[in-house]
Design an enzyme around this catalytic site. Structure first.
Site, PDB file in Angstrom:
ATOM      1  N   LYS A  85       0.414  -0.964   0.207  1.00 17.43           N
ATOM      2  CA  LYS A  85       0.107  -0.096   0.119  1.00 17.43           C
ATOM      3  C   LYS A  85       0.703   0.652  -0.003  1.00 17.43           C
ATOM      4  CE  LYS A  85      -4.076   2.495   2.653  1.00 17.43           C
ATOM      5  NZ  LYS A  85      -4.721   1.707   4.131  1.00 17.43           N
ATOM      6  N   SER A 160      -9.258   2.020   2.331  1.00 16.16           N
ATOM      7  CA  SER A 160      -8.053   2.847   1.822  1.00 16.16           C
ATOM      8  C   SER A 160      -7.292   1.826   0.982  1.00 16.16           C
ATOM      9  CB  SER A 160      -7.681   4.362   2.879  1.00 16.16           C
ATOM     10  OG  SER A 160      -6.918   3.099   3.879  1.00 16.16           O
ATOM     11  N   SER A 184      -9.960  -0.299   6.958  1.00 14.23           N
ATOM     12  CA  SER A 184      -9.428   0.436   5.748  1.00 14.23           C
ATOM     13  C   SER A 184      -8.600  -1.487   5.061  1.00 14.23           C
ATOM     14  CB  SER A 184      -8.146   1.542   5.354  1.00 14.23           C
ATOM     15  OG  SER A 184      -9.042   2.562   5.455  1.00 14.23           O
TER      16      SER A 184
END
Length: 498
Positions: A85, A160, A184
Site C-alpha cells: 500500500k 483506503s 481500511s
C-alpha cells in the site's frame, strides 16, 4: 464464473507458490514474470498500482533462486509476490500517499513490515493506489487514476487499501499489505471478496508510518492504526502474519511475540472445531441501517457456524452509537498544525473532504468527549465479550457502490451519514480487538459481501481458526471476477496449482 483452475499461476495461493518454489516445481523468476505479465494485462483498466517496481522484483526473485541454488533458505515467503500500500514507506521507491504534497518523496528507510517481508524472501511488485493520506474509504485521489472494483469496474473497490485489494482480487499478486485505521483493510476485502485481517493492536509494529513526526498527514491515526494482510485465503493470511508479527522498539505499542502460533491456528484450531463455542451474531449492532442484500447474505452465511458445532446467539453488544465521534478521534491523532500548513500551500490540489476536515474549527471539548466515548465503548465491548468466544457481524452495511463518491447516501431507502456504511468496523480500531473480514457470499447481481469475525482482546488465534473453518464450509475464494482477459505469463502454471 471464473475459477482458480482458469487463472493458472495467478490463481495459486501464496502457500502454494512458496511450496512450489521451495520444491523446485517453478522458479521465483518464473513466478515474478507471470505476475508482471498479469499486471501488464489488467492494470491499465483497474489501476491497482501507482508505482511498479519491476526491476526490484526481478532482482529479488533472482536472489531467491540463487539462494536456493546455494542451499540457503531465503525465508518463508521466498519468491512470493507482494503488493505494498502506498501509505507504507518503501526505501528507494516513491511513496506518494495519494497526494501532491509528497509527490516526489522517496523514503530512505523501509517501514518495519516492509523490512520483514523482504527478510522473509518476498518479491515486491510495487505500490498500490490509496485515497489522499488514507482519509477515505474509497479508491480515488487527486493525483492518480481511480482504482476500480474487478467485479464491476464502474464500482469502487473500497479503501483506503484500494489498490492492494484490486491486486489480490485479480491475481496480480497473491499477497498485499494494507493499513487499517478505521476498517481500511476490511472494507476493500469485503467489497472485493477477499480475506482482510486486522490483528490485535500492537501485534504488527508500525514505523515510520503514524509515528514519524516530521511528515504531517503521514503521522496520523497512531492510536487506531493497524497494518495487516490482504489475501484470498485464510492460510495465506496466517503465513503473512507469521512474518509480520512481533515486537519492535520503534513501536512503543508493539506486543511480545510467542503467544500466537499463526500457522498452527489454522491447522490445529480447525481440527478442534467450534463445538462448545458461543458466538454472538449481530445483524446491525442495534443501530446501523443495513442493505437488505447484505443482511440476507450474511444471515445465511452465519448458519455455517452452527453446522460447525457452535452455539450462535443473536445478540447486540449494547454499545452507544459511536458514529458522531469517529472523525474527532482521527483528527485528535493528527498533526493539525502541520496539515493546515499543507492546506495553505496546496489547497486547490487536495481532496475537498480532507481540506474540510483539516480546516474545521475543532475544539478541545470535541476531542476529549470523543476520547471518553471511546473508553465507554471499549468497556461496553469487553463486558459483552465475557459471555461469548466470538462476535460475528456483516463487514459493511452495503455492497460496492459507484466510484467517485465517498459513500452511499441511501441505505435501505434511508438517508444516512457518511459513516453508517462503515459502522461495523471502526469501533474495533478503537478497542484494538482482532477482526477479520471473510467472503460471506454474493448478492443477486454478483457483488461480494463480507462477514466479520471479531475476537476478544488478544484472541487472534481464535479468530483465524474460526475464519479457516468458515472458509472450508463456504469456499468463496475459488470464485474469481470475469476480467475479460486471460493471462498467466508463465509455462508451468498447471504443475504449480495441481
Amino acid at each position: 464464473m471464473t475459477t482458480a483452475s482458469d487463472t493458472g499461476l495467478a490463481g495459486a495461493s501464496a502457500v502454494e507458490i512458496a511450496s512450489s518454489i521451495r520444491t523446485g516445481k517453478v522458479t521465483a523468476a518464473e513466478v515474478v514474470e507471470s505476475a508482471l505479465a498479469r499486471v501488464d494485462a489488467l492494470d491499465g483498466s483497474l489501476h491497482a498500482f501507482v508505482e511498479r517496481t519491476d526491476a526490484m522484483a526481478r532482482a529479488q526473485a533472482a536472489e531467491v533462486d540463487a539462494a536456493f541454488a546455494r542451499g540457503d533458505d531465503p525465508g518463508p515467503l521466498a519468491g512470493v509476490p507482494i503488493a505494498i500500500k502506498d501509505l507504507i514507506a518503501t526505501a528507494g521507491v516513491p511513496t506518494r500517499n495519494g497526494t501532491v504534497v509528497y509527490g516526489d518523496w522517496i523514503p530512505d528507510e523501509d517501514d518495519i513490515v516492509v523490512e520483514r517481508v523482504k527478510n522473509a524472501g518476498a518479491v515486491i511488485l510495487g505500490k498500490t493506489t490509496v485515497p489522499e493520506f488514507g482519509y477515505s474509504a474509497v479508491g480515488h485521489n487527486p493525483v492518480s487514476p481511480t482504482a476500480r472494483n474487478p467485479w464491476n469496474p464502474e464500482l469502487t473497490p473500497g479503501g483506503s487499501s484500494a489498490g492492494s485489494a484490486v491486486a489480490v482480487a485479480t491475481g496480480m499478486s497473491p499477497l498485499a499489505l494494507g493499513s487499517d485505521g478505521g476498517g481500511s483493510v476490511r472494507i476493500p476485502a469485503s467489497l472485493c471478496g477477499l480475506v482482510g485481517f486486522k490483528a490485535s493492536m500492537g501485534r504488527v509494529p508500525l514505523y515510520p508510518g503514524c509515528r514519524d513526526e516530521r511528515f504531517p498527514g503521514m503521522s496520523s491515526w497512531e492510536t487506531i492504526e493497524h497494518i495487516g494482510p490482504m489475501t484470498r485465503t485464510v492460510a495465506d493470511t496466517a503465513l503473512l502474519m507469521s512474518v509480520l508479527a512481533g515486537p519492535d522498539p520503534r513501536d512503543r505499542h508493539s506486543l511480545p511475540a510467542g503467544d500466537v502460533d499463526w500457522l498452527g491456528a489454522i491447522s490445529e484450531g480447525p481440527a478442534r472445531g467450534l463445538a462448545g463455542k458461543r458466538i454472538a451474531y449481530s445483524a446491525d449492532l442495534g443501530y446501523l441501517p443495513v442493505d437488505p442484500r447484505v443482511r440476507s447474505t450474511v444471515a445465511a452465511a452465519v448458519e455455517a457456524f452452527e453446522k460447525l458445532g457452535a452455539t450462535v446467539v443473536e445478540a447486540d453488544p449494547g454499545i452507544d452509537d459511536p458514529r458522531p465521534y469517529i472523525w474527532p478521534i482521527v483528527m485528535a491523532d493528527s498533526d493539525l498544525v502541520g496539515m493546515r500548513g499543507l492546506v495553505a500551500r496546496h489547497r486547490d490540489r487536495m481532496s475537498p473532504h480532507l481540506v474540510e476536515l483539516i480546516e474545521r474549527p475543532w475544539t478541545a471539548e470535541e476531542f476529549t468527549t470523543a476520547q471518553m466515548m471511546r473508553k465507554r465503548v471499549v468497556n461496553q465491548l469487553w463486558r459483552f465479550m465475557r459471555n461469548y468466544d466470538l462476535l460475528v457481524t456483516p463487514s459493511l452495511a452495503v455492497p460496492a457502490f459507484p466510484i467517485g463518491i465517498q459513500g452511499p447516501e441511501l441505505i435501505d431507502g434511508r438517508m444516512v451519514d457518511s459513516g453508517s456504511w462503515l459502522g461495523f468496523l471502526n469501533i474495533f480500531n478503537w478497542t484494538g480487538q482482532p477482526a477479520i473480514s471473510v467472503p460471506a457470499g454474493f448478492t443477486g447481481d454478483g457483488l461480494p459481501v463480507g462477514l466479520q469475525i471479531v475476537g476478544p482482546h488478544l484472541g487472534d488465534a481464535e479468530v483465524l481458526a474460526a475464519a479457516a473453518l468458515f472458509e472450508q464450509e463456504r469456499p468463496w475464494h475459488s470464485r474469481w471476477p470475469e476480467l475479460g482477459a486471460s493471462t498467466t505469463g508463465g509455462t508451468r502454471e498447471d504443475d504449480l496449482i495441481r
